[in-house]
Design an enzyme around this catalytic site. Structure first.
Site, PDB file in Angstrom:
ATOM      1  N   LYS A  13      16.653  60.257 -87.946  1.00  0.00           N
ATOM      2  CA  LYS A  13      17.065  60.934 -89.178  1.00  0.00           C
ATOM      3  C   LYS A  13      15.891  61.085 -90.153  1.00  0.00           C
ATOM      4  O   LYS A  13      15.673  62.154 -90.695  1.00  0.00           O
ATOM      5  CB  LYS A  13      18.193  60.162 -89.881  1.00  0.00           C
ATOM      6  N   ARG A  88      27.329  56.681 -95.563  1.00  0.00           N
ATOM      7  CA  ARG A  88      27.393  55.807 -94.390  1.00  0.00           C
ATOM      8  C   ARG A  88      28.781  55.216 -94.224  1.00  0.00           C
ATOM      9  O   ARG A  88      29.004  54.470 -93.271  1.00  0.00           O
ATOM     10  CB  ARG A  88      26.375  54.681 -94.558  1.00  0.00           C
ATOM     11  N   ARG A 123       9.249  51.080 -83.481  1.00  0.00           N
ATOM     12  CA  ARG A 123       9.054  51.842 -84.725  1.00  0.00           C
ATOM     13  C   ARG A 123       8.070  51.143 -85.671  1.00  0.00           C
ATOM     14  O   ARG A 123       8.050  49.926 -85.785  1.00  0.00           O
ATOM     15  CB  ARG A 123      10.389  52.012 -85.431  1.00  0.00           C
ATOM     16  N   ARG A 156       9.436  47.193 -89.856  1.00  0.00           N
ATOM     17  CA  ARG A 156      10.462  46.891 -90.853  1.00  0.00           C
ATOM     18  C   ARG A 156      11.113  45.556 -90.526  1.00  0.00           C
ATOM     19  O   ARG A 156      11.349  45.246 -89.375  1.00  0.00           O
ATOM     20  CB  ARG A 156      11.521  47.997 -90.851  1.00  0.00           C
ATOM     21  N   ARG A 167      22.905  46.165 -86.758  1.00  0.00           N
ATOM     22  CA  ARG A 167      22.951  47.485 -87.402  1.00  0.00           C
ATOM     23  C   ARG A 167      23.700  48.490 -86.527  1.00  0.00           C
ATOM     24  O   ARG A 167      24.412  49.348 -87.037  1.00  0.00           O
ATOM     25  CB  ARG A 167      21.525  47.977 -87.684  1.00  0.00           C
TER      26      ARG A 167
HETATM   27  P1  AMP Z   1      17.992  53.070 -93.330  1.00  0.00           P
HETATM   28  O1  AMP Z   1      16.554  53.150 -93.701  1.00  0.00           O
HETATM   29  O2  AMP Z   1      18.743  54.344 -93.676  1.00  0.00           O
HETATM   30  O3  AMP Z   1      18.221  52.616 -91.913  1.00  0.00           O
HETATM   31  O4  AMP Z   1      18.640  51.941 -94.279  1.00  0.00           O
HETATM   32  C1  AMP Z   1      18.222  50.597 -94.215  1.00  0.00           C
HETATM   33  C2  AMP Z   1      19.300  49.687 -94.772  1.00  0.00           C
HETATM   34  O5  AMP Z   1      19.583  50.046 -96.130  1.00  0.00           O
HETATM   35  C3  AMP Z   1      20.638  49.784 -94.053  1.00  0.00           C
HETATM   36  O6  AMP Z   1      20.694  48.962 -92.893  1.00  0.00           O
HETATM   37  C4  AMP Z   1      21.591  49.316 -95.158  1.00  0.00           C
HETATM   38  O7  AMP Z   1      21.531  47.917 -95.310  1.00  0.00           O
HETATM   39  C5  AMP Z   1      20.977  49.927 -96.404  1.00  0.00           C
HETATM   40  N1  AMP Z   1      21.500  51.279 -96.671  1.00  0.00           N
HETATM   41  C6  AMP Z   1      20.807  52.458 -96.673  1.00  0.00           C
HETATM   42  N2  AMP Z   1      21.606  53.488 -96.980  1.00  0.00           N
HETATM   43  C7  AMP Z   1      22.842  52.966 -97.169  1.00  0.00           C
HETATM   44  C8  AMP Z   1      24.111  53.511 -97.495  1.00  0.00           C
HETATM   45  N3  AMP Z   1      24.286  54.832 -97.692  1.00  0.00           N
HETATM   46  N4  AMP Z   1      25.159  52.653 -97.619  1.00  0.00           N
HETATM   47  C9  AMP Z   1      25.014  51.326 -97.457  1.00  0.00           C
HETATM   48  N5  AMP Z   1      23.858  50.740 -97.134  1.00  0.00           N
HETATM   49  C10 AMP Z   1      22.768  51.547 -96.995  1.00  0.00           C
END
Ligand code: AMP
Length: 210
Positions: A13, A88, A123, A156, A167
């Site tokens: 994404k 999400r 990654r 990360r 996740r």
């Molecule tokens: P990402 O970089 O999009 O994978 O986000 C990393 C982490 O941030 C996720 O595993 C969640 O803990 C948190 N996070 C990011 N976006 C959201 C969202 N829209 N709702 C809830 N948690 C989020």
């Protein structure tokens, strides 16, 4: 143009959002990047979000909604945006609807769990600008250094194997129902994630323009 990117963590994404953002001149809004920045700067938001993120769980909906409301006030969002990683949950999607945000398309990048695990464990992300790389599939020109800004590339915290599995479980339980949500509204477009980044990009851009 107002787009949403759905898909499991590691489906690509962030990378596709950057490409679409450059091509169409709309900002890529990543709640994950906003949260990571807050954690790095140890702001109140960051301190609240950190434990959820480290556990591979979702940050509470009300926190995400207030972040996104603030972000939409910035002038660069006036001509549209691509949302990467938000909504999400169904609650977040309903909230966007209540806010009057008219989505053109929800693009869902489909990748099997097995491939997700391979991708996330290789990654690397830029510690300065957040750009994504992969040791095999998208290596930077110079190892450990961001092509875009010269920042250091890091793993990360939530890309450790146990957290990856958490996740993925969170994704299937809480985020995947959004496919149904947008399908019912005639907005869902499925893009099969390809092994080669350029192939996924081609399918993605065709889906945006269809
Ligand atoms: P990402 O970089 O999009 O994978 O986000 C990393 C982490 O941030 C996720 O595993 C969640 O803990 C948190 N996070 C990011 N976006 C959201 C969202 N829209 N709702 C809830 N948690 C989020």
């Amino acid at each position: 143009m107002k787009l949403i990117l759905l898909g499991a963590p590691g489906a690509g994404k962030g990378t596709q959002a950057e490409i679409i953002s450059e091509k169409y001149g709309i900002p890529a809004v990543s709640t994950g990047n906003i949260l990571r920045e807050a954690v790095k700067n140890q702001t109140r938001l960051g301190l609240e979000a950190k434990s959820y993120m480290d556990a591979g769980a979702l940050v509470p909906d009300d926190v995400i909604i207030s972040i996104i409301k603030e972000r939409f006030k910035e002038p660069d969002c006036a001509g549209g945006f691509i949302l990467d990683g938000m909504p999400r949950t169904v609650v977040q999607a309903e909230k966007l609807d209540e806010m009057g945000v008219e989505i053109d398309k929800a693009l869902d990048i489909e990748v099997s769990d097995e491939d997700i695990i391979k991708r996330l464990s290789g990654r690397r992300v830029c510690s300065v600008c957040g750009s994504s790389y992969h040791v095999l599939y998208r290596p930077p020109a110079e190892e450990g250094v961001c092509d875009k800004c010269g920042g250091e590339l890091i793993i990360r915290r939530d890309d450790q194997i146990e957290t990856i599995l958490d996740r993925l479980e969170t994704y299937h339980r809480q985020t995947e129902p959004l496919k149904d949500y947008y399908e019912k509204r005639g907005k869902l477009v499925i893009v099969e994630g390809q092994e080669e980044l350029a192939d996924t990009t081609r399918l993605m851009l065709a889906a945006v323009e269809a």
